[in-house]
Design a protein around this motif. Structure first.
Motif, short mmCIF file in Angstrom:
data_model
loop_
_atom_site.label_atom_id
_atom_site.label_comp_id
_atom_site.label_asym_id
_atom_site.label_seq_id
_atom_site.Cartn_x
_atom_site.Cartn_y
_atom_site.Cartn_z
N MET A 1 0.75 -1.47 0.25
CA MET A 1 0.23 -0.38 -0.05
C MET A 1 0.41 1.10 -0.08
O MET A 1 0.67 2.09 -0.32
N ASP A 2 1.94 1.05 1.23
CA ASP A 2 2.67 2.79 0.83
C ASP A 2 3.28 3.03 -0.88
O ASP A 2 3.49 3.51 -1.07
N ARG A 3 3.86 1.57 -1.23
CA ARG A 3 4.31 2.30 -2.04
C ARG A 3 3.48 2.66 -3.70
O ARG A 3 4.14 3.44 -4.12
N ASN A 4 1.71 2.27 -3.57
CA ASN A 4 1.05 3.42 -4.39
C ASN A 4 1.01 4.08 -3.85
O ASN A 4 0.56 4.82 -4.68
N PHE A 5 1.12 4.82 -2.82
CA PHE A 5 1.09 6.39 -2.41
C PHE A 5 2.15 6.53 -1.51
O PHE A 5 2.02 7.31 -0.55
N ALA A 6 3.45 6.40 -2.05
CA ALA A 6 4.50 7.13 -2.04
C ALA A 6 4.86 8.37 -1.89
O ALA A 6 3.97 9.28 -2.87
N ASP A 7 6.42 9.09 -1.83
CA ASP A 7 6.09 10.56 -1.56
C ASP A 7 6.06 10.80 -3.29
O ASP A 7 5.82 11.94 -3.27
N PRO A 8 6.68 9.74 -4.23
CA PRO A 8 7.00 10.84 -5.37
C PRO A 8 5.56 11.53 -5.89
O PRO A 8 4.66 12.15 -7.19
N ALA A 9 4.29 11.37 -5.48
CA ALA A 9 3.10 11.44 -5.68
C ALA A 9 3.11 12.81 -5.14
O ALA A 9 2.00 13.71 -5.80
N ARG A 10 3.58 13.62 -4.11
CA ARG A 10 3.77 15.09 -4.28
C ARG A 10 4.41 15.72 -4.76
O ARG A 10 4.98 15.18 -6.13
N GLU A 11 3.03 16.74 -5.16
CA GLU A 11 3.16 18.06 -5.89
C GLU A 11 2.52 17.03 -7.29
O GLU A 11 3.11 18.34 -8.69
N SER A 79 -10.26 11.41 -11.69
CA SER A 79 -9.72 9.88 -11.87
C SER A 79 -8.02 10.84 -12.64
O SER A 79 -7.80 11.36 -13.24
N TRP A 80 -6.77 10.02 -12.00
CA TRP A 80 -5.41 10.01 -12.07
C TRP A 80 -5.12 8.85 -12.81
O TRP A 80 -5.50 7.69 -12.39
N ASP A 81 -5.04 9.04 -14.19
CA ASP A 81 -4.45 8.45 -14.98
C ASP A 81 -2.71 8.13 -14.46
O ASP A 81 -2.12 8.68 -15.25
N ASP A 82 -2.26 6.77 -14.20
CA ASP A 82 -0.64 6.60 -13.59
C ASP A 82 -0.38 5.53 -14.25
O ASP A 82 -1.11 4.43 -14.60
N GLU A 83 0.39 6.13 -15.31
CA GLU A 83 0.80 4.89 -16.18
C GLU A 83 1.86 4.18 -15.95
O GLU A 83 1.49 2.72 -16.45
#
Length: 279
Positions: A1-11, A79-83
């Motif tokens: 779960m943490d991997r899916n919402f890690a710090d790279p989501a910031r900004e 919705s957020w389209d994550d590659e």
């Protein structure tokens, strides 16, 4: 779960409008971030769901029909389209600059005054009355789902497991939904759940606020079984009017519990009986 919402989501910028900041909460199927609304120059909360099947459509439908001062309101969705992970739906909600009731109780191990508990309970009963009047059962009333803002009044949040009274998915026979320590007896048994289940849970929350102790501690199994064997223990030092109300709210028979509106009236009366300096 943490991997899916890690710090790279910031900004990351959503809908060209909401810039994600720090993560402020995480659950089994979603994470909540503080975000900046660049258009209106204010903070908002963005709940991003993990990829795959989730309850987000149900939660969106429920939040859109519920508007009340003591419920966290919805502002937008998308919705957020994550590659890498695929499409992730998200909800944009009002941001409450404070903490949840669970955190606040941890800071006050002896509990709150009766006056403060009555005020908090009155507000939550008002919110639940609006929820129930619109045909919705929250099903997970607990301190972690009660946000405390600067006003000192609560806002009920997280309708992720909520259902409409008339919804086809209102209950799956034999399946328990909710948090073990705050489940009603019928939830613990996997039986049909109605508005009275929220009243039972609110009664447990208010008793915890008065005493500073969780009513049914222990493991999920221990907590679930305990409420089937006995009623909550209400200390003798608690005022008679409080004892009567909490006993009614936590009756094992769902039909014996008062409605949210009746709880609100009783808690309002309890506020009036408290000295002005007792808050």
């Amino acid at each position: 779960m943490d991997r899916n919402f890690a710090d790279p989501a910031r900004e990351r910028l959503l809908l060209d409008r909401y810039r994600l900041a720090e993560r402020i909460g995480i659950g089994a199927c979603a994470a909540v971030f503080r975000a900046e609304d660049l258009r209106l120059k204010r903070n908002v909360a963005v709940k991003i769901f993990s990829p795959g099947p989730t309850s987000w459509e149900s939660e969106l439908a429920i939040l859109c029909r519920l508007q009340h001062p003591f419920l966290v309101g919805i502002l937008d969705s998308g919705s957020w389209d994550d590659e890498f992970e695929g499409t992730r739906p998200f909800l944009v909600m009002e941001f409450i600059d404070g903490c949840d009731l669970r955190t606040l109780l941890a800071r006050h191990p002896g509990g709150f005054t009766p006056a403060k508990t009555a005020r908090l309970g009155w507000a939550l009963a008002q919110g639940l009355d609006a929820v129930h009047s619109d045909g919705v059962v929250h099903r997970d009333v607990k301190p972690a789902n009660i946000l405390m803002g600067g006003s000192g009044l609560p806002k009920l949040c997280d309708f992720g497991v909520s259902r409409l009274h008339d919804g086809a998915e209102a209950t799956i026979p034999g399946v328990t939904i909710g948090t073990a320590s705050y489940l009603s007896p019928e939830q613990a048994l996997g039986e049909p759940v109605h508005a009275s289940a929220d009243i039972y849970s609110l009664g447990l929350v208010l008793l915890e606020c008065l005493t500073g102790a969780k009513v049914f501690p222990g493991s999920a199994l221990e907590a679930s079984i305990a409420r089937l064997l006995h009623d909550p223990s209400i200390p003798e030092w608690i005022d008679t009017d409080w004892r009567q109300l909490l006993t009614a709210m936590t009756a094992r028979g769902a039909a014996q519990r008062p409605t949210a509106a009746e709880c609100g009236e009783a808690l309002f009366e309890l506020q009036l009986r408290q000295p002005a300096h007792a808050a």
